[in-house]
Design a protein around this motif. Structure first.
Motif, PDB file in Angstrom:
ATOM      1  N   ARG A 149       0.724  -1.172  -0.031  1.00 37.57           N
ATOM      2  CA  ARG A 149       0.014  -0.042  -0.175  1.00 37.57           C
ATOM      3  C   ARG A 149       0.929   1.304  -0.069  1.00 37.57           C
ATOM      4  N   THR A 195      -3.901  -9.820  -0.821  1.00 36.01           N
ATOM      5  CA  THR A 195      -4.834  -9.208  -1.850  1.00 36.01           C
ATOM      6  C   THR A 195      -4.009  -8.616  -2.958  1.00 36.01           C
ATOM      7  N   ASN A 196      -2.605  -8.683  -2.778  1.00 38.64           N
ATOM      8  CA  ASN A 196      -1.852  -7.864  -3.442  1.00 38.64           C
ATOM      9  C   ASN A 196      -1.406  -8.558  -4.767  1.00 38.64           C
ATOM     10  N   TYR A 199      -4.179  -7.886  -7.010  1.00 38.81           N
ATOM     11  CA  TYR A 199      -4.202  -6.450  -7.164  1.00 38.81           C
ATOM     12  C   TYR A 199      -3.118  -6.102  -8.549  1.00 38.81           C
ATOM     13  N   ASP A 202      -4.565  -5.964 -12.073  1.00 39.25           N
ATOM     14  CA  ASP A 202      -5.201  -4.683 -12.458  1.00 39.25           C
ATOM     15  C   ASP A 202      -4.495  -3.657 -12.699  1.00 39.25           C
ATOM     16  N   MET A 205      -3.775  -0.686 -10.288  1.00 40.17           N
ATOM     17  CA  MET A 205      -3.266  -0.920  -9.225  1.00 40.17           C
ATOM     18  C   MET A 205      -1.604  -1.168  -9.802  1.00 40.17           C
ATOM     19  N   ARG A 206      -1.346  -1.666 -10.796  1.00 41.16           N
ATOM     20  CA  ARG A 206       0.082  -1.769 -11.496  1.00 41.16           C
ATOM     21  C   ARG A 206       0.466  -0.561 -11.624  1.00 41.16           C
ATOM     22  N   ARG A 246      -9.113 -10.628  -4.270  1.00 43.79           N
ATOM     23  CA  ARG A 246      -9.199  -9.616  -4.895  1.00 43.79           C
ATOM     24  C   ARG A 246      -9.946  -8.290  -4.091  1.00 43.79           C
ATOM     25  N   GLY A 247     -10.030  -8.493  -3.136  1.00 46.60           N
ATOM     26  CA  GLY A 247     -10.951  -7.829  -2.064  1.00 46.60           C
ATOM     27  C   GLY A 247     -12.385  -7.687  -2.260  1.00 46.60           C
ATOM     28  N   HIS A 253     -10.946  -0.558  -2.881  1.00 48.38           N
ATOM     29  CA  HIS A 253      -9.855  -1.130  -2.752  1.00 48.38           C
ATOM     30  C   HIS A 253      -9.992  -2.605  -3.275  1.00 48.38           C
ATOM     31  N   ALA A 254     -10.738  -2.666  -4.175  1.00 49.66           N
ATOM     32  CA  ALA A 254     -10.892  -4.174  -4.777  1.00 49.66           C
ATOM     33  C   ALA A 254     -10.189  -4.077  -6.221  1.00 49.66           C
ATOM     34  N   ALA A 255      -9.648  -5.062  -6.594  1.00 51.97           N
ATOM     35  CA  ALA A 255      -9.024  -5.236  -7.912  1.00 51.97           C
ATOM     36  C   ALA A 255     -10.173  -5.558  -9.010  1.00 51.97           C
TER      37      ALA A 255
END
Length: 260
Positions: A149, A195-196, A199, A202, A205-206, A246-247, A253-255
């Motif tokens: 994060r 979750t990462n 993530y 996505d 996120m990337r 994936r949240g 904060h979900a992918a």
């Protein structure tokens, strides 16, 4: 130890309305901590019985004692600090509180047993059913959440001028102490949720990872090594499983992509 069943559940259960109401009353100062704990105990006991009735063999407490799945665990590590949550707007215009930001402000240590008391209550409820085929399970966040994060900026340069290996080794050792505490209490099955990894499927996120100075193609390899450092501390006789999540699809904060 091999898990003695082929099907499993993640572990997070929807809170019953009575518990959600009790948590709201506690937040507003209308009930004390003991009253809230009694409501949690009752909800967990009912959830254990429900899981057994459904034929599940892996039994969790539903994470009914937590506000945030990961923060309630990670903020109890020495050297970890959480900032207050901020209000954010969803794409539909509605608002929600984003999870508080976590920062590593000092050397990471295992300051206290984190999940042991919760496990001991869960174990007592499972034992009360008298079914030896049931396995009480503890779920904890993966250590990667202390890095992803905030990236390098979220970890004190004074405590960790270089992340590798000191930061990763310290976190793994702290996790190892927690696993040993759980093992000593009789826990034989722990699930780490991450979750990462998901993530990083996505693009948003990337890009966020790139903006923090990380290479999203390199992070899965680094995180695999990080997780394996924790696994190396696992007590003999304990099963340690991984869940990639994936949240919450309703959250900010979900992918992207859900679970297709």
């Amino acid at each position: 130890m091999r898990i003695p069943f082929r099907a499993d559940q993640v572990g997070s259960l929807l809170r019953p309305a009575e518990l959600a109401a009790a948590r709201a009353r506690f937040k507003h100062g209308e009930i004390d901590a003991a009253t809230l704990q009694a409501a949690e105990d009752q909800a967990i006991s009912a959830a254990v019985r429900r899981q057994e009735a459904l034929g599940l063999q892996s039994i969790t407490d539903g994470e009914f004692r937590r506000t945030y799945f990961h923060i309630d665990f990670l903020e109890q590590l020495g050297g970890v600090q959480c900032d207050p949550p901020v209000l954010v707007k969803r794409a539909d215009g509605s608002e929600e509180l984003a999870p508080p930001a976590m920062r590593v402000t000092g050397k990471v240590t295992h300051a206290r047993s984190i999940q042991r008391a919760d496990f001991e209550y869960l174990k007592s409820q499972v034992a009360s059913l008298g079914a030896k085929s049931l396995t009480p399970k503890v779920t904890i966040p993966a250590p990667t959440m202390l890095h992803f994060r905030g990236g390098r900026a979220g970890i004190s340069r004074e405590a960790y001028p270089e992340l590798d290996p000191a930061f990763y080794d310290d976190v793994a050792a702290a996790y190892g102490d927690e696993l040993q505490s759980l093992f000593d209490a009789g826990c034989r099955y722990v699930q780490m949720d991450d979750t990462n990894m998901a993530y990083l499927c996505d693009e948003k996120m990337r890009e966020a990872a790139r903006s923090r100075g990380d290479d999203p193609n390199e992070l899965p390899h680094r995180y695999a090594g990080f997780i394996n450092k924790v696994v190396a501390h696992k007590p003999a006789g304990m099963t340690l499983a991984m869940h990639l999540c994936r949240g919450n699809f309703k959250s900010t904060h979900a992918a992207a992509g859900n679970y297709e």
